[in-house]
Design an enzyme around this catalytic site. Structure first.
Site, short mmCIF file in Angstrom:
data_model
loop_
_atom_site.label_atom_id
_atom_site.label_comp_id
_atom_site.label_asym_id
_atom_site.label_seq_id
_atom_site.Cartn_x
_atom_site.Cartn_y
_atom_site.Cartn_z
N ALA A 250 0.78 -1.24 0.00
CA ALA A 250 0.00 0.00 0.00
C ALA A 250 0.81 1.28 0.00
O ALA A 250 0.35 2.30 -0.53
CB ALA A 250 -0.94 0.00 1.20
N PRO A 252 3.10 4.43 -0.78
CA PRO A 252 2.81 5.46 0.23
C PRO A 252 1.34 5.78 0.44
O PRO A 252 1.01 6.69 1.21
CB PRO A 252 3.54 6.68 -0.33
CG PRO A 252 3.46 6.50 -1.81
CD PRO A 252 3.58 5.02 -2.05
N LYS A 255 -3.09 5.21 -3.84
CA LYS A 255 -4.18 4.45 -4.47
C LYS A 255 -5.25 4.07 -3.45
O LYS A 255 -6.45 4.12 -3.74
CB LYS A 255 -3.61 3.22 -5.18
CG LYS A 255 -2.63 3.58 -6.30
CD LYS A 255 -2.01 2.35 -6.92
CE LYS A 255 -0.88 2.73 -7.87
NZ LYS A 255 0.30 3.30 -7.16
N ASP A 272 1.72 -3.31 4.23
CA ASP A 272 3.06 -3.03 3.71
C ASP A 272 4.09 -3.65 4.63
O ASP A 272 3.88 -3.74 5.85
CB ASP A 272 3.32 -1.52 3.57
CG ASP A 272 4.40 -1.23 2.54
OD1 ASP A 272 4.07 -1.05 1.36
OD2 ASP A 272 5.60 -1.22 2.92
N ASP A 298 4.55 -8.93 5.61
CA ASP A 298 4.88 -9.40 4.27
C ASP A 298 3.63 -10.07 3.71
O ASP A 298 3.12 -11.03 4.28
CB ASP A 298 6.04 -10.39 4.36
CG ASP A 298 6.45 -10.96 3.01
OD1 ASP A 298 5.70 -10.80 2.02
OD2 ASP A 298 7.52 -11.60 2.94
N ASP A 317 -0.06 -3.62 -6.30
CA ASP A 317 0.87 -2.69 -6.96
C ASP A 317 2.26 -3.20 -6.60
O ASP A 317 2.84 -2.81 -5.59
CB ASP A 317 0.62 -1.27 -6.45
CG ASP A 317 1.51 -0.24 -7.11
OD1 ASP A 317 2.29 -0.61 -8.01
OD2 ASP A 317 1.46 0.94 -6.72
N CYS A 370 4.85 -0.03 -12.18
CA CYS A 370 5.32 1.17 -12.87
C CYS A 370 6.56 0.82 -13.69
O CYS A 370 7.54 1.55 -13.72
CB CYS A 370 5.58 2.32 -11.90
SG CYS A 370 6.76 1.96 -10.60
#
Length: 431
Positions: A250, A252, A255, A272, A298, A317, A370
């Protein structure tokens, strides 16, 4: 320290740490910028550092051509200062007198009074002569440039070119507080201009980058900074208003925040592995006045965090090479190594398998990166589908870029957004 000198000194020090010691630009700027009181000085440091890292091969070629002897390993800050001067003349178009004067004075402050004439001479030569011309992929590690060319053929040049250009500052208007048109008017009243996106109803592209403190309503959660490509994820997932949703990586938090702005009644778990980064998710949620369950874990270790109740939707992501956001993180090209890729591919694969187990039949998993590397994107997706009998892919559609196997790929700069890969997976209800 006289006006204009401090930002040059800070920029030279930051660049030395990033280029010569392999430090993170984001981390070093976060530590250095608070030492400058004036927001204009902070903005100048950022502009200089980004310009230098984007044009570093050009400036290194100039130093090689113009210096009788190469600078030594102990001259990292001096090399950085010369590039600070080059960037002011080349990219930022600072008036030559001001650029030379402040940079030469910075040389004195850095403790090199005996190098002042040398710095002055090199910068005057840069003022007189044309900088060398280098290839658009000169900043990319050879192994990575070759992989981009193998993956994208004729489109590789567009990727290299786009990665050299500054990225626009994209805003996400929180429609819970007012419509986008009204916010554009507020920006105009503050002396800022913005262009709405036709792809995302909340998205605006500013005509210039500004500190967030200059954005009307930022502290109150009325607007956030988020690239267009990242903003499109919420619509691709489109969870029901009261859905149980997992954001598996998640931080920073942009989203997750967008999803909660659209549907504050979501039961969202933000996961996270990094406590410090998860704190940023908490800060973002507080600023926009939404709630999420935050969990440090994790995502692949289900026993450590999952209670066994399936999620209706999952956003993954995944950690990746960040090759789609080089224009925003130019130091990626300094740090990325060929041996980094296989561990990333393994992490992505394990995350996909683990997150899929937490998804209910009929649920949706959105996988995004990304990256522009096919190994992390369509090849990773194809491998997952081949080993997962109850998974099928839905085409995200043309709004998400060009077809890339069973997903979609936006290349850097397309529609003004970052390079992004999107895949939408449905868990078969009949199996």
């Amino acid at each position: 320290m006289s006006d204009g000198i401090a930002p040059r000194v800070v920029a030279a020090r930051v660049l030395a740490l990033v280029v010569d010691q392999g430090r993170s630009l984001k981390t070093e700027l976060a530590a250095a910028l608070p030492t400058l009181e004036d927001v204009r000085d902070r903005a100048l440091v950022e502009a200089i550092c980004f310009a230098v890292l984007r044009r570093r091969p050009v400036y290194e070629a100039a130093l090689t051509r113009w210096l009788a002897r190469p600078l030594g390993r102990g001259d990292a800050q001096l090399r950085g200062l010369l590039m600070v001067g080059f960037a002011q003349l080349d990219v930022l178009k600072v008036p030559p007198y001001a650029a030379l004067s402040a940079t030469v004075d910075a040389c004195r402050v850095l403790g090199w009074p005996h190098r002042v004439s040398f710095v002055n001479a090199v910068l005057r030569r840069a003022q007189r002569e044309r900088l060398p011309v280098v290839s658009s992929d000169a900043a990319w590690p050879r192994w990575l440039a070759e992989r981009i060319r193998a993956d994208w053929g004729e489109q590789a040049e567009a990727i290299f070119d786009a990665s050299l250009k500054p990225a626009p500052m994209w805003l996400r208007v929180n429609l819970r507080y007012g419509d986008r048109h009204t916010y554009v008017q507020r920006l105009q009243a503050a002396g800022l201009e913005a262009v709405p996106s036709g792809l995302v109803p909340e998205a605006l592209a500013l005509d210039c980058s500004v500190p967030v403190v200059q954005l009307p309503g930022f502290q109150g959660g009325e607007v956030s900074v988020q690239d267009l490509s990242a903003q499109q994820v919420a619509a691709l997932l489109s969870p029901a208003p009261h859905a149980r949703l997992l954001d598996a990586c998640a931080a920073p938090g942009g989203k997750a925040a967008h999803l909660l702005e659209r549907a504050p009644t979501l039961c969202l778990t933000a996961l996270d592995v990094d406590m410090q980064r998860l704190r940023r998710v908490a800060e973002t949620c507080d600023r926009i006045h939404v709630k999420a369950r935050l969990c440090v874990a994790d995502a692949t270790d289900l026993a450590a965090w999952w209670d066994g109740e399936p999620f209706d939707a999952v956003l993954l992501d995944a950690p990746c090479s960040a090759t789609g956001v080089v224009r925003r993180q130019p130091d990626v090209l300094l740090h990325r190594r060929a041996e980094d890729l296989l561990p990333l591919l393994n992490i992505q694969s394990r995350l996909l398998d683990a997150c899929w187990r937490t998804l209910r039949p009929g649920g949706v998993l959105v996988y995004v990166t990304c990256s522009v590397l096919r190994a992390e994107n369509q090849t990773q997706l194809e491998a997952f589908l081949a080993r997962t009998a109850d998974a099928c892919a839905e085409d995200p559609g043309d709004a998400y870029g060009q077809p890339a196997g069973l997903g979609r790929q936006r290349l850097p700069g397309e529609q003004g957004g970052d390079g992004f890969f999107y895949a939408r997976l449905i868990k078969d209800i009949s199996m």
